[in-house]
Scaffold this active site. Structure first.
Site, PDB file in Angstrom:
ATOM      1  N   SER A   1       0.860  -1.185   0.000  1.00 48.91           N
ATOM      2  CA  SER A   1       0.000   0.000   0.000  1.00 48.91           C
ATOM      3  C   SER A   1       0.899   1.240   0.000  1.00 48.91           C
ATOM      4  O   SER A   1       1.775   1.371   0.849  1.00 48.91           O
ATOM      5  CB  SER A   1      -0.867  -0.005   1.258  1.00 48.91           C
ATOM      6  OG  SER A   1      -1.603   1.189   1.317  1.00 48.91           O
ATOM      7  N   HIS A   2       0.706   2.081  -0.965  1.00 43.45           N
ATOM      8  CA  HIS A   2       1.546   3.282  -1.015  1.00 43.45           C
ATOM      9  C   HIS A   2       0.823   4.476  -1.600  1.00 43.45           C
ATOM     10  O   HIS A   2       1.367   5.567  -1.667  1.00 43.45           O
ATOM     11  CB  HIS A   2       2.786   3.015  -1.881  1.00 43.45           C
ATOM     12  CG  HIS A   2       2.453   2.949  -3.350  1.00 43.45           C
ATOM     13  ND1 HIS A   2       1.900   1.837  -3.934  1.00 43.45           N
ATOM     14  CD2 HIS A   2       2.568   3.862  -4.339  1.00 43.45           C
ATOM     15  CE1 HIS A   2       1.703   2.067  -5.221  1.00 43.45           C
ATOM     16  NE2 HIS A   2       2.090   3.291  -5.495  1.00 43.45           N
ATOM     17  N   ARG A   3      -0.416   4.298  -2.058  1.00 44.84           N
ATOM     18  CA  ARG A   3      -1.079   5.365  -2.776  1.00 44.84           C
ATOM     19  C   ARG A   3      -1.296   6.586  -1.893  1.00 44.84           C
ATOM     20  O   ARG A   3      -1.720   6.463  -0.743  1.00 44.84           O
ATOM     21  CB  ARG A   3      -2.402   4.849  -3.339  1.00 44.84           C
ATOM     22  CG  ARG A   3      -2.597   5.273  -4.734  1.00 44.84           C
ATOM     23  CD  ARG A   3      -3.315   4.321  -5.596  1.00 44.84           C
ATOM     24  NE  ARG A   3      -2.388   3.472  -6.322  1.00 44.84           N
ATOM     25  CZ  ARG A   3      -1.475   3.887  -7.193  1.00 44.84           C
ATOM     26  NH1 ARG A   3      -1.318   5.163  -7.471  1.00 44.84           N
ATOM     27  NH2 ARG A   3      -0.690   3.034  -7.797  1.00 44.84           N
TER      28      ARG A   3
ATOM     29  N   ARG B   1       7.052   5.966   1.083  1.00 43.71           N
ATOM     30  CA  ARG B   1       5.999   6.927   1.454  1.00 43.71           C
ATOM     31  C   ARG B   1       5.178   6.367   2.614  1.00 43.71           C
ATOM     32  O   ARG B   1       4.867   7.075   3.580  1.00 43.71           O
ATOM     33  CB  ARG B   1       5.066   7.201   0.269  1.00 43.71           C
ATOM     34  CG  ARG B   1       3.892   8.112   0.631  1.00 43.71           C
ATOM     35  CD  ARG B   1       2.868   8.163  -0.489  1.00 43.71           C
ATOM     36  NE  ARG B   1       3.280   8.965  -1.622  1.00 43.71           N
ATOM     37  CZ  ARG B   1       3.160  10.307  -1.697  1.00 43.71           C
ATOM     38  NH1 ARG B   1       2.651  10.978  -0.694  1.00 43.71           N
ATOM     39  NH2 ARG B   1       3.552  10.949  -2.769  1.00 43.71           N
TER      40      ARG B   1
ATOM     41  N   ASP C   1      -2.933  -1.624  -3.082  1.00 47.62           N
ATOM     42  CA  ASP C   1      -3.520  -0.490  -3.793  1.00 47.62           C
ATOM     43  C   ASP C   1      -2.656  -0.133  -5.004  1.00 47.62           C
ATOM     44  O   ASP C   1      -2.826   0.910  -5.628  1.00 47.62           O
ATOM     45  CB  ASP C   1      -3.744   0.721  -2.874  1.00 47.62           C
ATOM     46  CG  ASP C   1      -2.461   1.248  -2.243  1.00 47.62           C
ATOM     47  OD1 ASP C   1      -1.357   0.866  -2.698  1.00 47.62           O
ATOM     48  OD2 ASP C   1      -2.564   2.043  -1.288  1.00 47.62           O
TER      49      ASP C   1
END
Ligand code: UD1
Ligand code: UDP
Length: 359
Positions: free
Chosen positions: A204-206, A241, A280
């Site tokens: 998940s990084h969005r 991130r 994501d």
């Protein structure tokens, strides 16, 4: 024909690799310009090494920053290089700020643009990627759409049919070219203390997920519930991130196996033998579909609707109960679907289109 391949992030390196390989195979005149959007070893160099790609001829070392600053610095740097090199065509791939700046720089200089992975739409303008892909598509001369759906979207948006080429997605080329190597090389299962088929994988990084405390907390709680319910390890390689935001929000990740971002061969091997993947990521939604692994997407929409239609993927959003429900539903299904992203020859097709046009 002289081509410039502009890239800057992890997924662009992976998905441009088949195009670069094809240029090498044909001894085609080309060069690679790296914007430096990704720069940490495990987000950048490791992929050049593993995919045996030549070092980029130019690296702008732009690094991280606010969208405007990052995109602006890239634009300035790319313009300088393009003015000097005068390629016939600039190739950009996907929907990052690197793509936007590459496309604008080329458009302003009257250099033709090829957009690889054109015609994807989430119809969610709050995503920076959606803005980037719409703008890149509408200033491109060669729109390389991966599927029939993406091709139709472009035509419906009024783009001249003659500019659109349905060629598949280079992600299939990348998976096919590397999966065998991945399976023979790494002792990843021993290293992580898991058995094939007996673990789950998450990424998940969005920005709209991990920069929002409520949404990211929902994702982490959802992953923990899934891990608890299934009773097998859940491995989560944490994007930089996301790492920053996990610390800032002080989220409790107990029960999850957090690791550093992985090299491609290790990740591909883990992905191919996972019981379930939760993500994501755009590329991971595609790869799981190609690999026959069920996927839960931690978003409210996707620009990869083909994965939903064939049944490899399910949209779960970021609320924990929905994530758990989606995980149960999709993992109970037989992984019997057809890969909609092509036959693994997309890189070859793209270069052929360009050679036919320019030579
Ligand atoms: C970018 C893309 C996104 C893509 C993703 C792939 C945009 C708008 N976003 O998001 O579409 O899915 O890459 O992974 O272009 N950082 C490091 N090391 C690095 C790179 C980044 O530590 O090598 C950290 C920095 O703190 C940086 C943050 O990650 O501020 C975000 O990096 P950035 O490139 O701005 O966006 P991504 O989230 O990686
Ligand atoms: N990937 C990887 N190591 C990881 C996580 C992902 O090599 O730890 C690969 C994955 O196989 C896919 C690509 O990175 O090819 C996806 O990149 P990312 O999720 O960063 O970006 P997106 O596809 O969402 O733009």
């Amino acid at each position: 024909m002289k081509a410039a391949v502009i890239l800057g992030t992890r997924p662009e390196i992976i998905k441009c690799a088949p195009i670069i390989r094809e240029c090498q195979r044909l001894r085609q005149d080309y060069f690679v310009l790296h914007t430096g959007q990704h720069y940490s070893y495990n987000m950048d160099k490791v992929f050049f090494e593993q995919l045996k790609l030549p070092e980029a001829k130019y690296n702008l070392d732009v690094g991280s920053g606010l969208h405007g600053k990052q995109t602006g610095e890239m634009l300035i740097g790319i313009e300088k290089v393009l003015k000097q090199e005068r390629p016939d065509v600039v190739l950009v791939q996907g929907d990052t700020n690197t793509v936007l700046s590459g496309a604008i720089a080329a458009a302003k200089l009257g250099i033709k643009i090829g957009h690889v992975e054109a015609g994807l739409r989430s119809y969610d303008r709050s995503m920076p990627e959606e803005i980037n892909r719409v703008l890149a598509d509408h200033c491109s001369d060669f729109l390389f759409a991966p599927t029939e759906e993406s091709m139709q979207i472009l035509i419906q948006e009024g783009i001249d049919r003659e500019r659109v080429f349905m060629v598949g997605n280079t992600v299939v080329d990348a998976v096919r070219q590397n999966l065998k190597i991945a399976n023979t090389e790494a002792q990843v299962f021993n290293r992580l203390g898991v058995e094939a088929g007996e673990y789950m994988l998450a990424t998940s990084h969005r920005q709209e997920n991990v920069d929002d405390k409520k949404r990211y907390a929902g994702i982490i709680q959802g992953l923990r519930r899934v891990q608890n319910e299934f009773g097998i390890p859940l491995i989560y390689p944490v994007h930089p991130r996301a790492k920053k935001q996990l610390n800032a929000f002080n989220l409790d990740t107990a029960g999850l196996k957090l690791v550093e971002p992985m090299d491609y061969l290790t990740f591909l091997q883990l992905e191919s033998k996972a019981k379930l993947v939760l993500t994501d990521s755009g590329g991971v939604q595609e790869e799981t579909c190609i690999l026959g692994v069920p996927c839960v997407t931690l978003r409210d929409n996707t620009e990869r609707p083909e994965t939903l239609s064939v049944g490899s993927n399910i949209l779960a959003g970021t609320e924990p109960p929905r994530i758990l429900q989606a995980a149960k539903k999709i993992s109970a299904k037989k992984a019997k679907w057809t890969n909609p992203f092509g036959d693994g020859k997309t890189g070859q097709r793209i270069i052929k289109v360009l050679i036919d046009r320019f030579s």
